[in-house]
Scaffold this active site. Structure first.
Site, mmCIF file in Angstrom:
data_model
loop_
_atom_site.group_PDB
_atom_site.id
_atom_site.type_symbol
_atom_site.label_atom_id
_atom_site.label_comp_id
_atom_site.label_asym_id
_atom_site.label_seq_id
_atom_site.Cartn_x
_atom_site.Cartn_y
_atom_site.Cartn_z
ATOM 1 N N GLU A 24 0.810 -1.218 0.000
ATOM 2 C CA GLU A 24 0.000 0.000 0.000
ATOM 3 C C GLU A 24 0.845 1.270 0.000
ATOM 4 O OE1 GLU A 24 -3.147 0.619 -0.487
ATOM 5 O OE2 GLU A 24 -3.851 -1.441 -0.499
ATOM 6 N N ASN A 32 -7.383 9.590 -5.308
ATOM 7 C CA ASN A 32 -8.102 8.616 -6.121
ATOM 8 C C ASN A 32 -8.923 9.319 -7.192
ATOM 9 O OD1 ASN A 32 -7.364 6.218 -4.513
ATOM 10 N ND2 ASN A 32 -8.518 7.271 -2.929
ATOM 11 N N ASP A 85 -11.984 9.215 -7.757
ATOM 12 C CA ASP A 85 -13.285 9.709 -7.272
ATOM 13 C C ASP A 85 -13.164 10.975 -6.417
ATOM 14 O OD1 ASP A 85 -12.297 8.776 -4.848
ATOM 15 O OD2 ASP A 85 -13.919 7.346 -4.511
ATOM 16 N N SER A 115 -11.510 11.197 -3.587
ATOM 17 C CA SER A 115 -11.140 10.859 -2.211
ATOM 18 C C SER A 115 -9.618 10.675 -2.150
ATOM 19 C CB SER A 115 -11.852 9.585 -1.752
ATOM 20 O OG SER A 115 -11.394 8.451 -2.475
ATOM 21 N N ASP A 169 -6.278 8.538 -0.015
ATOM 22 C CA ASP A 169 -5.825 7.459 0.854
ATOM 23 C C ASP A 169 -4.667 7.992 1.679
ATOM 24 O OD1 ASP A 169 -7.645 5.714 -0.329
ATOM 25 O OD2 ASP A 169 -6.197 5.018 -1.818
ATOM 26 N N ASN A 214 -8.828 5.213 3.313
ATOM 27 C CA ASN A 214 -9.584 6.104 2.428
ATOM 28 C C ASN A 214 -10.441 7.119 3.166
ATOM 29 O OD1 ASN A 214 -12.278 6.496 0.639
ATOM 30 N ND2 ASN A 214 -10.464 6.331 -0.647
#
Length: 149
Positions: A55, A66, A68, A70, A72, A79
């Site tokens: 990750e 991201n 969308d 959002s 991380d 998220n």
């Protein structure tokens, strides 16, 4: 397979702290062990180490945007849409935490939130990268050279 394990051990050893945001693999293992994550929801320390590596490459302060909108955050790439509040977009904030806290070197907020994510359905399968790179694979080599006590 042995060559791959050796490469990962050497590569992660080089990450000792080239950058103040990278945590050494064995240091992370010790922290996760002390926070009772070995066996939590059926997942071992090697699962957690593999998760942190795939990750964030053990980068405590990693932030990724991201598609969308959002973000991380942190070592486990938690998220903002669901788990923390980044004050930039709508968030369910199920962990009741400010996303910036997930970038803290003490890792407690990240660990508590990851445990909450793990306790829901899916466990570590909630992390796509873990499913792709860790699930069903031998992971014991992640603990090579680490002494927990």
């Amino acid at each position: 397979m042995m060559l791959k394990a050796l490469f990962i051990c050497v590569a992660s050893s080089l990450l000792v702290v080239n950058d103040g945001n990278i945590i050494h693999r064995c240091t992370l293992a010790k922290i996760l062990y002390e926070e009772d994550l070995d066996g939590f929801e059926g997942y071992s320390l090697p699962d957690w180490l593999c998760l942190a590596f795939v990750e964030s490459n053990f980068n405590i302060s990693k932030v990724n945007e991201n598609v969308d909108g959002s973000f991380d955050y942190g070592i486990f790439q938690i998220n903002s849409r669901y788990w923390c509040n980044d004050y930039q977009s709508h968030s369910e904030n199920f962990c009741h935490v400010d996303c910036q806290e997930l970038l803290s070197p003490n890792l407690i907020s990240s660990i508590h939130c990851a445990k909450k994510i793990m306790s829901g359905s899916g466990g570590m399968k909630n992390w796509v990268e873990w499913k792709l790179h860790c699930l069903g694979r031998p992971l014991s080599y992640w603990m090579t050279g680490c002494h927990l006590r």
